[in-house]
Structure formats: C-alpha cells, structure tokens
Scaffold this motif. Sequence first.
Motif, PDB file in Angstrom:
ATOM      1  N   LEU A 155      43.915   3.679  15.928  1.00  0.00           N
ATOM      2  CA  LEU A 155      42.797   2.870  16.391  1.00  0.00           C
ATOM      3  C   LEU A 155      42.260   1.982  15.271  1.00  0.00           C
ATOM      4  O   LEU A 155      41.864   0.841  15.519  1.00  0.00           O
ATOM      5  N   MET A 156      42.254   2.505  14.028  1.00  0.00           N
ATOM      6  CA  MET A 156      41.807   1.706  12.891  1.00  0.00           C
ATOM      7  C   MET A 156      42.650   0.455  12.738  1.00  0.00           C
ATOM      8  O   MET A 156      42.140  -0.653  12.528  1.00  0.00           O
ATOM      9  N   LEU A 159      40.917   5.940   7.666  1.00  0.00           N
ATOM     10  CA  LEU A 159      39.936   5.025   7.093  1.00  0.00           C
ATOM     11  C   LEU A 159      40.555   3.746   6.553  1.00  0.00           C
ATOM     12  O   LEU A 159      39.918   2.687   6.581  1.00  0.00           O
ATOM     13  N   GLY A 160      41.783   3.831   6.031  1.00  0.00           N
ATOM     14  CA  GLY A 160      42.402   2.641   5.472  1.00  0.00           C
ATOM     15  C   GLY A 160      43.574   2.961   4.563  1.00  0.00           C
ATOM     16  O   GLY A 160      44.152   4.056   4.615  1.00  0.00           O
ATOM     17  N   LYS A 192      46.693  -7.021   7.162  1.00  0.00           N
ATOM     18  CA  LYS A 192      45.497  -6.592   7.909  1.00  0.00           C
ATOM     19  C   LYS A 192      45.200  -5.108   7.824  1.00  0.00           C
ATOM     20  O   LYS A 192      44.431  -4.588   8.638  1.00  0.00           O
ATOM     21  N   ILE A 193      45.747  -4.381   6.847  1.00  0.00           N
ATOM     22  CA  ILE A 193      45.357  -2.978   6.670  1.00  0.00           C
ATOM     23  C   ILE A 193      44.053  -2.941   5.884  1.00  0.00           C
ATOM     24  O   ILE A 193      43.967  -3.514   4.793  1.00  0.00           O
ATOM     25  N   PRO A 194      42.999  -2.284   6.386  1.00  0.00           N
ATOM     26  CA  PRO A 194      41.723  -2.229   5.659  1.00  0.00           C
ATOM     27  C   PRO A 194      41.862  -1.525   4.309  1.00  0.00           C
ATOM     28  O   PRO A 194      42.562  -0.521   4.196  1.00  0.00           O
ATOM     29  N   ILE A 195      41.190  -2.062   3.312  1.00  0.00           N
ATOM     30  CA  ILE A 195      41.220  -1.480   1.969  1.00  0.00           C
ATOM     31  C   ILE A 195      39.830  -1.035   1.537  1.00  0.00           C
ATOM     32  O   ILE A 195      39.636   0.088   1.074  1.00  0.00           O
ATOM     33  N   PRO A 238      36.688   1.267  -2.174  1.00  0.00           N
ATOM     34  CA  PRO A 238      37.689   1.598  -1.145  1.00  0.00           C
ATOM     35  C   PRO A 238      37.088   2.438  -0.028  1.00  0.00           C
ATOM     36  O   PRO A 238      36.154   3.215  -0.243  1.00  0.00           O
ATOM     37  N   TYR A 239      37.635   2.278   1.164  1.00  0.00           N
ATOM     38  CA  TYR A 239      37.183   3.079   2.294  1.00  0.00           C
ATOM     39  C   TYR A 239      37.591   4.542   2.126  1.00  0.00           C
ATOM     40  O   TYR A 239      36.892   5.446   2.575  1.00  0.00           O
TER      41      TYR A 239
END
Length: 281
Positions: free
Chosen positions: A78-79, A146-147, A221-224, A245-246
């Motif tokens: 989902l992230m 989370l990332g 587009k991977i969250p960092i 960082p997440y």
Amino acid sequence: MIDFVKRIIYSIREYLILIILLLVSLSLISQNETPSLQKIKSFAFVNIAVINNIFHNIFISNNDSDEIIMLKRRNAELMLTVNKLREYAIENSEIKGMLNFTNESESDLLSANIIAKNFGNIIGNIIINRGEKDSIKVGMPVINHLGLIGIVYQTSNDFSLIRTLRNSKLKIAVEAQRSGVQGILSWEVEKLTLKNIPATYDINIGDRIITSDFSTLFPPKIPIGVVVKKENNISGLVSDIVIQPYVDFNKINNLFVKKLVISKELNEFELNLLKNIKPNE
C-alpha cells in the motif's frame, strides 16, 4: 587507587596493544575494496551470518508472527501504491480518476528477518536470513512498510548482506516529490544529506524525498524520508539538505526484499557500481 590501575594496565599491556591493532586492522580491511580481500570478507560474512543466526534463533523470540508479517507486507504494498497515487496527482490532477497503473504483486516482496546489525559513523549494514536459494540477487531493493531501507550488496546461499541508507558508500539519486528537485543522497557521519543544492532551488522543510526516475540502483518513487533542515554554506549559494528517514534503523527487525526483474546489462552495471564505489565518492 591510581597506582593500582596503572599496575593492572601494565600487566595486560600486551593484550591491550593486540586488541588495538586488531581493531585497526579490521577497520582498514572493512574500508578496502581490493579483489584480494574480497574472498576474506566473503568468508567472514558467511561465518558471522551463520553464528548470528544460531544465536538469533536460540535467544531472540521477537520475530513477527505470520499474520503480522502478512499485514506488514500489505502495508508495504500500500505504501508503494499510495506513493504512486501521490506522484500522479502532483503531475496531473486529472490522473486521479485514471488508476490503470499496474498494482504491486505480493510475489514481488519477500519477507526476511534481520539477524545482525552493524551501525557506525560511516558503516551501516545488516544481515538477513535470506539468500541465493530464495532467489535473492545483488542489487535488489530492500524496504519495509515505511520506506526504503537499502540494497542487497552481497549474498551467500542462506544469507544476504544489506547496505543501508546509513552506509556512506551508498549514493542514491533522489528527488523532492513536490518540486522535482534532484540530488544525490548519502550518509554523512550522523545524518542523511543532500549536498550542494543551489539555494535558489525550490525545496522546503517538510518536503518528501523519494527515489528518482534517474536512479540506476532503485525503481522510482520509493519513499525515503522528509526534509528537516537546510544548512547554508558560508557563501550562501548552496545548501546541504538534511533528511530524516522514515525507517527507524534501531528498531527494525523484519523487512522485505523487492524481487525486481531487470536486464542482464543493468544488473551487471549495478553490481560493478556497488562493488567499485569508494567511501569518499
């Protein structure tokens, strides 16, 4: 009391010198990427992984249950999907009604347990209990719900070494999701930093940082993390952007390896880049 301590130190001085020399030697070896030391480092990696796995299974009972791992897997999927939606919304508001992009498949994510961590000022590695027999390959991204956590750097049959965001040797092409400002992210002693960003660029505290479309190591587009500080240099022309960082690396015990299907040429390029990059590059 001081004399007593001095006598103790004097009596074990040879052992202290030996320990200091061993620590210095290990430090130099860990920084050396020459081929002649790769076999030694690989041998040490496998044996340390086996020993840590034995102790982990005997003494540590905090592994997540299958149900929790399944929920974390779903959260990670989902992230990634939510971040795609956010990116599409930024690029074009009309895209909100067009959700025809490919969903993340559950088979893309392989769960793993962390059996060893090694974090210092410039070294940030972890060992997981998955390896080549699980189809793990060098260059695969590692995430949690989370990332981004890092990238697979070395593998054996049963274990893999992960080079994390807290390793100064890992350089990542990233962008600010809101404005699209590009930069190279790296670990600088105690913080994640985007260095030498022109002061006129549109990047603010609170901006989300994600992997860039131009990255040769990670899918985009991977969250960092998020921007928490801007440090201007003396001239005021450029800034160092500090990223929080997440992922909390001190608390993670489980993660997912994203099993990407990439071309042979790109895989070889990533492998060479990972193994040849120097600490100060």
